[in-house]
Motif scaffolding. Structure first.
Motif, short mmCIF file in Angstrom:
data_model
loop_
_atom_site.label_atom_id
_atom_site.label_comp_id
_atom_site.label_asym_id
_atom_site.label_seq_id
_atom_site.Cartn_x
_atom_site.Cartn_y
_atom_site.Cartn_z
N VAL A 122 0.85 -1.19 0.00
CA VAL A 122 0.00 0.00 0.00
C VAL A 122 0.88 1.24 0.00
O VAL A 122 2.07 1.17 0.31
CB VAL A 122 -0.96 0.00 1.21
N TRP A 123 0.31 2.38 -0.32
CA TRP A 123 1.06 3.62 -0.34
C TRP A 123 0.20 4.73 0.27
O TRP A 123 -1.02 4.59 0.40
CB TRP A 123 1.49 3.99 -1.77
N ALA A 124 0.87 5.81 0.65
CA ALA A 124 0.18 6.93 1.31
C ALA A 124 -0.91 7.50 0.41
O ALA A 124 -0.71 7.68 -0.79
CB ALA A 124 1.18 8.02 1.66
N GLY A 125 -2.08 7.72 0.99
CA GLY A 125 -3.21 8.29 0.28
C GLY A 125 -4.13 7.26 -0.34
O GLY A 125 -5.24 7.60 -0.74
N LEU A 126 -3.69 6.01 -0.43
CA LEU A 126 -4.52 4.95 -0.99
C LEU A 126 -5.68 4.65 -0.05
O LEU A 126 -5.48 4.52 1.16
CB LEU A 126 -3.68 3.68 -1.20
N VAL A 127 -6.88 4.56 -0.58
CA VAL A 127 -8.06 4.22 0.22
C VAL A 127 -8.41 2.77 -0.10
O VAL A 127 -8.69 2.44 -1.25
CB VAL A 127 -9.25 5.15 -0.10
N ILE A 128 -8.34 1.92 0.93
CA ILE A 128 -8.63 0.50 0.75
C ILE A 128 -9.89 0.12 1.53
O ILE A 128 -10.27 0.81 2.48
CB ILE A 128 -7.44 -0.39 1.17
N LYS A 129 -10.52 -0.98 1.10
CA LYS A 129 -11.70 -1.49 1.78
C LYS A 129 -11.28 -2.61 2.71
O LYS A 129 -10.36 -3.38 2.41
CB LYS A 129 -12.71 -2.03 0.77
N ILE A 130 -11.96 -2.71 3.84
CA ILE A 130 -11.71 -3.76 4.82
C ILE A 130 -13.05 -4.31 5.28
O ILE A 130 -13.91 -3.54 5.72
CB ILE A 130 -10.92 -3.21 6.03
N ASN A 131 -13.22 -5.61 5.15
CA ASN A 131 -14.47 -6.25 5.60
C ASN A 131 -14.29 -6.76 7.04
O ASN A 131 -13.26 -7.33 7.36
CB ASN A 131 -14.84 -7.43 4.72
#
Length: 71
Positions: free
Chosen positions: A59-68
């Protein structure tokens, strides 16, 4: 005899990665278990959910990821 009904729902959270985040650190933050195998499985679940964004990379700074998560 009393019966209990347990209802679980899966919710999807969003996490904006910082410059110090790794996929492992995000998994450690959100995983409810402490067993290293649980955290590793949770990490790979995050990767799978966000594979179109991160693939096999980090991952990198600013990346928006989903988490279930189960609630």
């Amino acid at each position: 005899m009393k019966r209990m009904i347990l209802l679980l729902a899966i919710i999807t959270l969003q996490h904006t990665c910082s410059n110090i985040d790794t996929l492992q650190s995000v998994a450690e933050q959100y995983c409810k278990g402490t067993d290293p195998r649980q955290v590793a499985e949770f990490r790979e679940g995050i990767r799978e959910l966000n594979y179109d964004l991160i693939g096999e990379s980090e991952v990198w700074a600013g990346l928006v990821i989903k988490i279930n998560q189960w609630e």
